[in-house]
Design a protein around this motif. Structure first.
Motif, PDB file in Angstrom:
ATOM      1  N   ARG A  27      11.047   3.084   0.923  1.00 40.48           N
ATOM      2  CA  ARG A  27      10.214   3.168  -0.277  1.00 40.48           C
ATOM      3  C   ARG A  27       9.412   4.457  -0.314  1.00 40.48           C
ATOM      4  N   THR A  30       6.917   5.727  -3.366  1.00 42.91           N
ATOM      5  CA  THR A  30       5.499   5.391  -3.459  1.00 42.91           C
ATOM      6  C   THR A  30       4.698   6.439  -2.702  1.00 42.91           C
ATOM      7  N   TYR A  32       2.354   7.927   0.038  1.00 45.72           N
ATOM      8  CA  TYR A  32       1.974   7.695   1.420  1.00 45.72           C
ATOM      9  C   TYR A  32       1.276   8.896   2.015  1.00 45.72           C
ATOM     10  N   TYR A 100       0.128   3.540   2.723  1.00 49.15           N
ATOM     11  CA  TYR A 100       0.111   3.747   1.292  1.00 49.15           C
ATOM     12  C   TYR A 100      -1.253   4.255   0.853  1.00 49.15           C
TER      13      TYR A 100
END
Length: 127
Positions: A27, A30, A32, A100
């Protein structure tokens, strides 16, 4: 989920240089923040450097300031650590980590704040 894989460790003489890479998969679309930590035998895991998702904010431990440079690739799913003027005390297992965060501010430096970890790569600096 994010998978992190480090590469670039090895044996180098004092004063030499190494470049570590951390490739993220999963992922990665997204946001980070990422960091490099290191752990020497018998010692705790310490922050080396951290970088925000955009790459605009960075943090360096005092022990590596002026010698190490953290950066991210254009696609944001790769992180690098350029290590120059290496010292024997830099010998450790270096691990990349991520959590995140859409916050552009300086990323966190506590290992407990990081959700994803690589397996680590050994860096040995001989005197």
């Amino acid at each position: 989920q994010v998978r992190l894989v480090e590469s670039g460790g090895g044996l180098v003489q004092a004063g030499g240089s190494l470049r570590l890479s951390c490739a993220a998969s999963g992922r990665t679309y997204t946001l980070y923040a990422m960091a490099w930590f290191r752990q020497a035998p018998g010692k705790e895991r310490d922050i080396v450097a951290a970088i925000s998702w955009s790459g605009g904010s960075t943090y360096y431990a005092d022990s590596v300031k002026g010698r190490f440079t953290i950066s991210r690739g254009n696609a944001k799913n790769t992180m690098y650590l350029e290590m120059n003027s290496l010292k024997p005390e830099d010998t450790a297992v270096y691990s990349c980590a991520a959590y995140y965060s859409a916050n552009p501010a300086t990323p966190k430096i506590n290992p407990s704040d990081y959700d994803y970890w690589g397996q680590g790569t050994q860096v040995t600096v001989s005197s």
